[in-house]
Write a protein that holds these residues in place. Structure first.
Motif, PDB file in Angstrom:
ATOM      1  N   GLY A 160     -30.945  15.751 -34.001  1.00 55.27           N
ATOM      2  CA  GLY A 160     -31.635  17.042 -32.902  1.00 55.27           C
ATOM      3  C   GLY A 160     -30.579  17.979 -32.335  1.00 55.27           C
ATOM      4  O   GLY A 160     -30.706  18.857 -31.920  1.00 55.27           O
ATOM      5  N   SER A 161     -29.345  17.618 -32.758  1.00 58.63           N
ATOM      6  CA  SER A 161     -28.265  18.572 -31.709  1.00 58.63           C
ATOM      7  C   SER A 161     -27.753  19.337 -32.219  1.00 58.63           C
ATOM      8  O   SER A 161     -26.569  20.015 -32.218  1.00 58.63           O
ATOM      9  CB  SER A 161     -27.143  17.250 -31.020  1.00 58.63           C
ATOM     10  OG  SER A 161     -26.481  17.194 -31.787  1.00 58.63           O
ATOM     11  N   LEU A 162     -27.193  19.362 -34.153  1.00 58.00           N
ATOM     12  CA  LEU A 162     -26.596  20.310 -35.060  1.00 58.00           C
ATOM     13  C   LEU A 162     -27.055  21.506 -35.318  1.00 58.00           C
ATOM     14  O   LEU A 162     -28.226  20.923 -35.643  1.00 58.00           O
ATOM     15  CB  LEU A 162     -25.888  19.146 -35.722  1.00 58.00           C
ATOM     16  CG  LEU A 162     -25.018  18.296 -35.899  1.00 58.00           C
ATOM     17  CD1 LEU A 162     -24.815  17.280 -37.188  1.00 58.00           C
ATOM     18  CD2 LEU A 162     -23.737  18.266 -35.348  1.00 58.00           C
ATOM     19  N   THR A 273     -19.218   8.898 -39.665  1.00 62.91           N
ATOM     20  CA  THR A 273     -18.726   9.693 -40.065  1.00 62.91           C
ATOM     21  C   THR A 273     -18.723  10.826 -38.744  1.00 62.91           C
ATOM     22  O   THR A 273     -17.812  11.216 -38.115  1.00 62.91           O
ATOM     23  CB  THR A 273     -18.286  10.340 -41.285  1.00 62.91           C
ATOM     24  OG1 THR A 273     -20.146  10.661 -41.819  1.00 62.91           O
ATOM     25  CG2 THR A 273     -18.050   9.962 -42.127  1.00 62.91           C
ATOM     26  N   PHE A 274     -19.362  10.858 -37.849  1.00 65.02           N
ATOM     27  CA  PHE A 274     -19.735  11.471 -36.519  1.00 65.02           C
ATOM     28  C   PHE A 274     -19.104  11.035 -35.951  1.00 65.02           C
ATOM     29  O   PHE A 274     -18.934   9.775 -35.600  1.00 65.02           O
ATOM     30  CB  PHE A 274     -21.341  11.159 -35.987  1.00 65.02           C
ATOM     31  CG  PHE A 274     -21.887  12.246 -36.872  1.00 65.02           C
ATOM     32  CD1 PHE A 274     -22.208  13.101 -37.609  1.00 65.02           C
ATOM     33  CD2 PHE A 274     -23.496  12.468 -36.450  1.00 65.02           C
ATOM     34  CE1 PHE A 274     -22.806  13.497 -38.233  1.00 65.02           C
ATOM     35  CE2 PHE A 274     -24.283  12.910 -37.470  1.00 65.02           C
ATOM     36  CZ  PHE A 274     -24.348  13.845 -38.235  1.00 65.02           C
ATOM     37  N   GLU A 275     -17.918  11.507 -34.646  1.00 70.99           N
ATOM     38  CA  GLU A 275     -17.731  11.728 -34.097  1.00 70.99           C
ATOM     39  C   GLU A 275     -18.150  11.774 -32.446  1.00 70.99           C
ATOM     40  O   GLU A 275     -18.768  13.150 -32.477  1.00 70.99           O
ATOM     41  CB  GLU A 275     -16.382  13.059 -33.663  1.00 70.99           C
ATOM     42  CG  GLU A 275     -15.374  12.903 -35.091  1.00 70.99           C
ATOM     43  CD  GLU A 275     -14.219  12.182 -35.166  1.00 70.99           C
ATOM     44  OE1 GLU A 275     -12.891  12.880 -34.293  1.00 70.99           O
ATOM     45  OE2 GLU A 275     -14.116  10.946 -35.777  1.00 70.99           O
ATOM     46  N   ALA A 276     -19.205  10.637 -31.755  1.00 71.63           N
ATOM     47  CA  ALA A 276     -20.066  10.663 -30.768  1.00 71.63           C
ATOM     48  C   ALA A 276     -18.658  10.864 -29.030  1.00 71.63           C
ATOM     49  O   ALA A 276     -18.417  10.251 -28.814  1.00 71.63           O
ATOM     50  CB  ALA A 276     -20.762   9.889 -31.039  1.00 71.63           C
ATOM     51  N   PRO A 277     -19.421  12.265 -28.755  1.00 69.45           N
ATOM     52  CA  PRO A 277     -18.317  12.775 -27.766  1.00 69.45           C
ATOM     53  C   PRO A 277     -18.915  11.578 -26.646  1.00 69.45           C
ATOM     54  O   PRO A 277     -20.131  12.301 -26.209  1.00 69.45           O
ATOM     55  CB  PRO A 277     -18.551  14.004 -27.284  1.00 69.45           C
ATOM     56  CG  PRO A 277     -19.107  14.864 -28.646  1.00 69.45           C
ATOM     57  CD  PRO A 277     -19.083  13.462 -29.228  1.00 69.45           C
ATOM     58  N   GLU A 279     -19.326  11.418 -23.763  1.00 70.38           N
ATOM     59  CA  GLU A 279     -19.756  12.406 -22.141  1.00 70.38           C
ATOM     60  C   GLU A 279     -21.693  13.225 -22.718  1.00 70.38           C
ATOM     61  O   GLU A 279     -22.727  12.731 -21.803  1.00 70.38           O
ATOM     62  CB  GLU A 279     -19.385  12.710 -21.514  1.00 70.38           C
ATOM     63  CG  GLU A 279     -18.517  14.252 -22.503  1.00 70.38           C
ATOM     64  CD  GLU A 279     -17.494  13.868 -23.258  1.00 70.38           C
ATOM     65  OE1 GLU A 279     -17.106  15.199 -23.500  1.00 70.38           O
ATOM     66  OE2 GLU A 279     -17.123  13.145 -23.569  1.00 70.38           O
ATOM     67  N   ARG A 280     -21.720  13.708 -23.985  1.00 68.63           N
ATOM     68  CA  ARG A 280     -22.463  13.918 -23.905  1.00 68.63           C
ATOM     69  C   ARG A 280     -23.939  12.977 -24.328  1.00 68.63           C
ATOM     70  O   ARG A 280     -25.192  13.770 -24.446  1.00 68.63           O
ATOM     71  CB  ARG A 280     -22.795  14.965 -25.584  1.00 68.63           C
ATOM     72  CG  ARG A 280     -22.427  15.788 -25.795  1.00 68.63           C
ATOM     73  CD  ARG A 280     -23.007  17.241 -24.373  1.00 68.63           C
ATOM     74  NE  ARG A 280     -24.163  17.360 -25.528  1.00 68.63           N
ATOM     75  CZ  ARG A 280     -24.167  17.600 -27.117  1.00 68.63           C
ATOM     76  NH1 ARG A 280     -23.358  18.422 -27.522  1.00 68.63           N
ATOM     77  NH2 ARG A 280     -25.153  18.129 -27.079  1.00 68.63           N
ATOM     78  N   VAL A 281     -23.291  11.495 -24.442  1.00 70.24           N
ATOM     79  CA  VAL A 281     -25.153  10.872 -24.828  1.00 70.24           C
ATOM     80  C   VAL A 281     -25.220  10.749 -23.910  1.00 70.24           C
ATOM     81  O   VAL A 281     -27.047  10.114 -24.313  1.00 70.24           O
ATOM     82  CB  VAL A 281     -23.991   9.302 -25.203  1.00 70.24           C
ATOM     83  CG1 VAL A 281     -24.895   8.258 -24.995  1.00 70.24           C
ATOM     84  CG2 VAL A 281     -23.872   9.181 -26.430  1.00 70.24           C
ATOM     85  N   GLU A 282     -25.327  10.586 -22.447  1.00 71.24           N
ATOM     86  CA  GLU A 282     -26.515  10.294 -20.989  1.00 71.24           C
ATOM     87  C   GLU A 282     -27.816  11.230 -21.524  1.00 71.24           C
ATOM     88  O   GLU A 282     -28.637  10.433 -21.291  1.00 71.24           O
ATOM     89  CB  GLU A 282     -25.083  10.396 -20.126  1.00 71.24           C
ATOM     90  CG  GLU A 282     -24.802   9.032 -19.121  1.00 71.24           C
ATOM     91  CD  GLU A 282     -23.300   9.455 -19.201  1.00 71.24           C
ATOM     92  OE1 GLU A 282     -22.827   7.934 -19.642  1.00 71.24           O
ATOM     93  OE2 GLU A 282     -22.736  10.250 -18.629  1.00 71.24           O
ATOM     94  N   PRO A 286     -33.474   8.924 -25.256  1.00 70.54           N
ATOM     95  CA  PRO A 286     -33.978   7.148 -26.074  1.00 70.54           C
ATOM     96  C   PRO A 286     -32.751   6.678 -26.394  1.00 70.54           C
ATOM     97  O   PRO A 286     -33.185   5.011 -26.694  1.00 70.54           O
ATOM     98  CB  PRO A 286     -34.456   8.159 -27.580  1.00 70.54           C
ATOM     99  CG  PRO A 286     -34.604   9.051 -27.026  1.00 70.54           C
ATOM    100  CD  PRO A 286     -34.215   9.423 -25.968  1.00 70.54           C
ATOM    101  N   ALA A 287     -30.899   7.120 -26.376  1.00 65.13           N
ATOM    102  CA  ALA A 287     -30.664   6.098 -26.660  1.00 65.13           C
ATOM    103  C   ALA A 287     -29.674   5.858 -25.543  1.00 65.13           C
ATOM    104  O   ALA A 287     -28.615   4.438 -26.130  1.00 65.13           O
ATOM    105  CB  ALA A 287     -28.826   7.371 -27.225  1.00 65.13           C
ATOM    106  N   MET A 288     -30.801   5.356 -24.214  1.00 62.53           N
ATOM    107  CA  MET A 288     -29.809   4.631 -22.609  1.00 62.53           C
ATOM    108  C   MET A 288     -29.747   3.299 -23.301  1.00 62.53           C
ATOM    109  O   MET A 288     -28.187   3.056 -22.722  1.00 62.53           O
ATOM    110  CB  MET A 288     -30.439   5.015 -22.008  1.00 62.53           C
ATOM    111  CG  MET A 288     -31.437   6.542 -21.315  1.00 62.53           C
ATOM    112  SD  MET A 288     -28.829   6.962 -20.311  1.00 62.53           S
ATOM    113  CE  MET A 288     -29.106   6.131 -19.612  1.00 62.53           C
TER     114      MET A 288
HETATM  115  C1  LIG Z   1     -25.760  13.644 -31.765  1.00 62.87           C
HETATM  116  O1  LIG Z   1     -24.649  13.663 -32.749  1.00 62.87           O
HETATM  117  C2  LIG Z   1     -24.027  14.566 -32.273  1.00 62.87           C
HETATM  118  C3  LIG Z   1     -22.504  14.849 -33.026  1.00 62.87           C
HETATM  119  O2  LIG Z   1     -22.555  14.055 -34.044  1.00 62.87           O
HETATM  120  C4  LIG Z   1     -23.204  13.464 -31.180  1.00 62.87           C
HETATM  121  O3  LIG Z   1     -22.346  14.539 -30.646  1.00 62.87           O
HETATM  122  C5  LIG Z   1     -23.876  13.479 -29.819  1.00 62.87           C
HETATM  123  O4  LIG Z   1     -23.228  12.188 -28.675  1.00 62.87           O
HETATM  124  C6  LIG Z   1     -25.357  13.003 -31.102  1.00 62.87           C
HETATM  125  N1  LIG Z   1     -25.883  12.014 -29.483  1.00 62.87           N
HETATM  126  C7  LIG Z   1     -26.994  10.430 -30.052  1.00 62.87           C
HETATM  127  C8  LIG Z   1     -27.589  10.774 -28.446  1.00 62.87           C
HETATM  128  O5  LIG Z   1     -26.143  10.402 -30.718  1.00 62.87           O
END
Ligand SMILES: *[C@@H]1O[C@H](CO)[C@@H](O)[C@H](O)[C@H]1NC(C)=O
Ligand SMILES: [Ca+2]
Length: 327
Positions: A160-162, A273-277, A279-282, A286-288
């Motif tokens: 949902g973020s791309l 293959t995604f690089e998940a940064p 700090e964005r995760v928070e 639902p991912a919490m």
């Molecule tokens: C969603 O995908 C983006 C891009 O790969 C990533 O940066 C982000 O951490 C992801 N978010 C979650 C909640 O997995």
């Protein structure tokens, strides 16, 4: 019980007739009617059971046309029933054809996503989707040198973020892809999408040889259950007929390693293959829980490592000490 019997009978009948063709298939897989679209499309009246239509889509007796060979059309079909099957295969028989010899477009996409029936810029469907898109892009929007030819098939998993960037033909977000010609053939063209054991496999049968050819394979792809299958297509300045002839969804057996009671409905679509940064995760709710557990485990691991390192340093110091005392 009756249903099982029926499926078995159905299987045996199918097997009897098609054994030579289906030989390589898992023998217990079977078609799920509620996720499939086959001729005759119409049930009673105008509606097609289990499928909704959007935009320029028209249904005839022989095909479902998402767009005709005219400019600026967008059409889609969407399954009405969410998919709760963990391992599946979707086979799509389609036909892309038009008058254009060198100029045609834009292409179509097969979806397994959370939101259905939404117009948008990604081959007729919404951008920032959650789920899987298999895109059959016939037109290269890229002006500079491309590292691949068109038509091009690619797989993207989005949480949902791309954003799908047409100027780059989505290349920066795709997981994998392959070049494949599939336009203006007289023979049937088929695509197979397999999602099994968290592995995504896309195969093509475009050469009229009745054999699958692997296009891409990506491991560690996480997709939740409860999403919807769909297909959409779009034309712009360039056009093509984008026809879906049939969609067949096969339920594949659970693997021995898979727990049938596992709740897969809350998984966030992802691929390794995604690089998940971090700090964005928070900011995604639902991912919490998963993220929290992960961070907690990281923290514990770091504490253990620090303790071990301190321990080793202390031990070495002590050794040095005792050595100094000896000499
Ligand atoms: C969603 O995908 C983006 C891009 O790969 C990533 O940066 C982000 O951490 C992801 N978010 C979650 C909640 O997995
Ligand atoms: Ca394109």
């Amino acid at each position: 019980m009756q249903q099982i019997k029926f499926q078995l009978t159905q299987y045996f009948l199918v097997a009897l007739f098609f054994t030579p063709i289906l030989a390589e298939w898992n023998t217990r897989d079977y078609v799920r009617r509620e996720h499939s679209l086959t001729k005759p499309y119409q049930g009673s009246g105008m509606s097609v059971p289990y499928w909704d239509f959007l935009g320029s889509t028209i249904v005839t007796t022989n095909y479902v046309r998402l767009t005709s060979d005219l400019q600026s059309k967008s059409g889609a079909i969407w399954n009405t029933v969410p998919c709760y099957t963990r391992n599946w295969e979707v086979q799509v028989q389609f036909k892309v054809h038009g008058r254009g010899k060198d100029l045609y477009g834009d292409g179509f996409a097969i979806w397994y996503v959370k939101d259905r029936m939404q117009y948008g810029p990604v081959f007729g469907s919404k951008d920032y989707y959650q789920g899987l898109a298999i895109i059959l892009d016939t037109y290269s929007n890229h002006n500079g040198a491309h590292n691949h030819q068109h038509p091009y098939i690619s797989a993207t998993v989005n949480n949902g973020s791309l954003h799908y960037d047409h100027d780059r033909d989505g290349t920066h977000t795709q997981l994998a892809g392959c070049e494949a010609k599939f336009r203006n053939f007289n023979h049937d063209t088929h695509l197979s999408i397999i999602y099994k054991d968290d592995t995504l496999i896309v195969q093509t049968d475009f050469e009229g040889k009745n054999a699958w050819k692997e296009c891409l394979r990506v491991e560690n792809v996480l997709l939740p259950t409860g999403y919807f299958f769909g297909a959409s297509a779009t034309t712009g300045d360039l056009s093509d007929n984008h026809d879906i002839i049939a969609i067949k969804m096969y339920e594949l057996d659970l693997l021995e390693t898979q727990d049938k009671d596992e709740d897969r409905s809350h998984i966030i679509p992802s691929a390794q293959t995604f690089e998940a940064p971090r700090e964005r995760v928070e900011d995604v709710k639902p991912a919490m829980s998963g993220v929290k557990t992960f961070l907690w485990m990281m923290f514990v691991a770091i504490v253990i490592i620090v303790l071990v390192v301190l321990g080793i340093m202390w031990y070495q110091k002590k050794q040095e000490h005792s050595r100094k005392r000896l000499y």
